[in-house]
Design an enzyme around this catalytic site. Structure first.
Site, PDB file in Angstrom:
ATOM      1  N   HIS A 167      77.021  50.185  54.153  1.00  0.00           N
ATOM      2  CA  HIS A 167      76.691  51.275  55.074  1.00  0.00           C
ATOM      3  C   HIS A 167      77.054  50.883  56.507  1.00  0.00           C
ATOM      4  O   HIS A 167      77.794  51.606  57.188  1.00  0.00           O
ATOM      5  CB  HIS A 167      75.199  51.591  54.960  1.00  0.00           C
ATOM      6  CG  HIS A 167      74.728  52.692  55.840  1.00  0.00           C
ATOM      7  ND1 HIS A 167      74.552  53.978  55.397  1.00  0.00           N
ATOM      8  CD2 HIS A 167      74.406  52.719  57.159  1.00  0.00           C
ATOM      9  CE1 HIS A 167      74.146  54.747  56.401  1.00  0.00           C
ATOM     10  NE2 HIS A 167      74.046  53.994  57.488  1.00  0.00           N
ATOM     11  N   GLU A 168      76.561  49.723  56.957  1.00  0.00           N
ATOM     12  CA  GLU A 168      76.832  49.301  58.337  1.00  0.00           C
ATOM     13  C   GLU A 168      78.320  49.023  58.530  1.00  0.00           C
ATOM     14  O   GLU A 168      78.878  49.292  59.594  1.00  0.00           O
ATOM     15  CB  GLU A 168      75.995  48.073  58.712  1.00  0.00           C
ATOM     16  CG  GLU A 168      74.475  48.268  58.632  1.00  0.00           C
ATOM     17  CD  GLU A 168      73.944  49.481  59.382  1.00  0.00           C
ATOM     18  OE1 GLU A 168      74.603  49.940  60.338  1.00  0.00           O
ATOM     19  OE2 GLU A 168      72.868  49.989  59.016  1.00  0.00           O
ATOM     20  N   GLU A 203      77.586  58.939  60.736  1.00  0.00           N
ATOM     21  CA  GLU A 203      76.884  58.717  59.474  1.00  0.00           C
ATOM     22  C   GLU A 203      77.779  59.073  58.277  1.00  0.00           C
ATOM     23  O   GLU A 203      77.637  58.482  57.199  1.00  0.00           O
ATOM     24  CB  GLU A 203      75.584  59.532  59.457  1.00  0.00           C
ATOM     25  CG  GLU A 203      74.597  59.156  58.377  1.00  0.00           C
ATOM     26  CD  GLU A 203      73.963  57.764  58.541  1.00  0.00           C
ATOM     27  OE1 GLU A 203      74.227  57.079  59.559  1.00  0.00           O
ATOM     28  OE2 GLU A 203      73.223  57.362  57.632  1.00  0.00           O
ATOM     29  N   HIS A 210      80.000  52.184  59.380  1.00  0.00           N
ATOM     30  CA  HIS A 210      79.876  52.461  60.818  1.00  0.00           C
ATOM     31  C   HIS A 210      80.859  51.590  61.610  1.00  0.00           C
ATOM     32  O   HIS A 210      81.529  52.062  62.529  1.00  0.00           O
ATOM     33  CB  HIS A 210      78.447  52.147  61.296  1.00  0.00           C
ATOM     34  CG  HIS A 210      77.420  53.174  60.933  1.00  0.00           C
ATOM     35  ND1 HIS A 210      77.540  54.507  61.275  1.00  0.00           N
ATOM     36  CD2 HIS A 210      76.229  53.062  60.280  1.00  0.00           C
ATOM     37  CE1 HIS A 210      76.459  55.163  60.837  1.00  0.00           C
ATOM     38  NE2 HIS A 210      75.661  54.321  60.226  1.00  0.00           N
TER      39      HIS A 210
END
Ligand code: ZN
Length: 505
Positions: free
Chosen positions: A268-269, A298, A272
């Site tokens: 997830h990070e 997101e 980003h």
């Protein structure tokens, strides 16, 4: 130099210097979350507060208003999607919004949010919503004042949502989230009715920390995170931030007896981070080199975490590598088994631990409640009961206490009202983009099964990252997919997943 040129130069110099300050402040914050010795906290708070004041002054500097005014009719502003046009449009928009807020209100809010977070942390520890309620009332009252100061009277929520998703309006977002809810509630009930139990015990085996970190570095580098321009460290609350055009830092936390949090949190990070690293470096600090909106940000994290990282093709490629790092725990595990385990759908109490499908219901509950609060249709004192009621209705579970219910998130205490829906907008956008990319590139899972993430990454680089904030989120999605926001690709994706998981039993 003619007058327009010199004004443009003054404006861009100003923005560039503000970017230096902001990225320095980000570094102080990163350090605070990862490295700072305990007793350094007080001085650090002074450093950050002083920097925040400098940045605020620069962003509300009356000269900025004058320069923008002079440039409004210049050729540089003619195309709102060009580098200069987007710069003038977005700076003007933010300057106008900030200028409408009385200094007194800004200061009252800063104090209310700072106190609010402290009281919230205590209240959560003590499981005592009543202690937090008066502060929450104050925070929402100030938010109503803020919306009124912005001149938004019809639906004050519009002014708040706009802070995180510029140009988005509440009504269409509400319609999309309502349709999403109506599709998800029965779908989740179907997936969890017990007829096809999904066993995720294999994820609860032994996963030594060093091996987790090595595997995470291998996978995140393979999907496109550049460790020459970024870092991975440990923090209590995982996040990703940039501190310059070639300095993007993500964090994670490890649980040695559970595979998922560090791995999927890092994917997830990294999503980003890959977005930040794909922005145009020569436009750093300017809208053309800045992320588009929280929802679009997101979408990038969710795309890599869920649409890529929970796909069968992805694990066809990476399960052998996972077995290399965790030979004892994964020797007897097949791709099908692992794929099913990481896609288990199970209603749960805590948003940040929720699976891909139920996550959106956690968001919709918060969106409905905060909108009712801001519109005075719900009183703060009735919030815990309203919260529990919605958890029963949408997810079929009842929080046993306030700590695991209405007090679990920091957002409202920090004045982040209108923020929650951007998480679900991200999920929706990610599916819209993924469907579009698959239309352009063919079967992406076949690429993943070969360990080839390049075509998807390149598509995102060109379509999303290079656009920066030259387009607002609605404009960008319209340009990419022909529709500003459309929940159907996400519903289709989740429905297919449930069918696949159920069929594999
Ligand atoms: Zn995120």
């Amino acid at each position: 130099m003619n007058s327009t040129e010199s004004v443009w130069k003054q404006l861009t110099d100003h923005v560039r210097e503000t970017a230096i300050l902001k990225s320095t402040q980000a570094l102080l914050e990163w350090d605070q979350q990862t490295m700072l010795p305990q007793r350094g906290v007080d001085w650090r708070a002074q450093q950050i507060t002083w920097m925040a004041g400098q940045i605020h002054q620069r962003e509300t500097d009356p000269r900025l208003g004058d320069w923008l005014h002079e440039l409004a009719d210049a050729d540089l502003a003619a195309d709102p999607h060009s580098e200069s046009g987007a710069c003038i449009r977005e700076l003007q928009y933010r300057f106008n919004k900030k200028a409408k807020l009385p200094l007194e209100l800004v200061e009252q809010q800063a104090t209310a949010h700072s106190i609010g977070q402290q009281i919230w942390a205590e209240a959560r520890k003590d499981n005592d919503f009543a202690a937090f309620a008066p502060h929450l009332e104050k925070i929402f009252a100030l938010k109503r004042e803020e919306a009124a100061a912005c001149g938004v009277t019809e639906d004050p929520y519009d002014a708040l949502l706009d802070d995180y998703e510029t140009g988005a309006l509440t009504e269409p977002v509400d319609e999309v989230l309502t349709r999403l809810k109506e599709a998800l509630v029965p779908l989740i009930a179907q997936a969890t009715d017990g007829s096809v139990p999904v066993d995720d015990a294999i994820l609860h085996r032994s996963y030594p920390r060093q091996a987790q970190e090595a595997f995470i570095r291998e996978v995140t580098a393979a999907i496109g995170f550049d460790y020459q321009r970024g870092r991975l460290d440990v923090a209590a609350h995982p996040f990703c931030m940039e501190s310059g055009p070639h300095d993007c830092r993500m964090t994670t936390r490890y649980n040695e007896s559970l595979f998922s949090p560090a791995f999927f949190g890092s994917l997830h990070e990294a999503g980003h981070g890959i977005y930040e690293q794909g922005l145009r470096t020569e436009q750093y600090g300017f809208p053309a080199g800045t992320w588009c909106s929280l929802g679009i940000h997101e979408s990038q994290s969710r795309l890599w975490e869920n649409l890529v990282g929970r796909s069968q093709g992805f694990w066809q490629h990476f399960l052998p590598r996972a077995r290399h790092w965790f030979p004892e725990s994964l020797a007897d595990v097949s791709v099908d088994q692992f794929h099913r385990a990481v896609n288990r759908i199970q209603p749960s109490l805590i948003r940040v631990e929720a699976d891909e499908a139920t996550y959106n219901l956690h968001i919709i509950i918060r969106f409905e409640l905060e909108r009712a609060l801001i519109n005075n249709q719900l009183a703060v004192q009735d919030l815990p009961e309203a919260w529990n009621q919605k958890y029963r209705e949408y997810l079929g579970i009842t929080p046993p206490d306030e700590r695991n219910g209405v007090l679990q998130d920091i957002h409202w205490s920090a004045g982040l009202v209108g923020y929650f829906p951007t998480y679900s907008l991200g999920n929706i956008y990610s599916s819209q983009m993924f469907a579009r990319a698959a239309g352009d590139l063919g079967d992406l899972e076949e690429d993943f099964a070969r360990g080839d993430f390049g075509p998807l990454l390149e598509w995102l680089r060109t379509a999303v990252h290079a656009a920066g904030n030259c387009y607002r989120s609605g404009e960008l999605m319209q340009k990419l997919t022909g529709s500003t926001i459309d929940e159907r690709p996400l519903i289709d994706h989740l429905r297919q997943k449930v069918d696949r998981i159920c069929a594999a039993a």
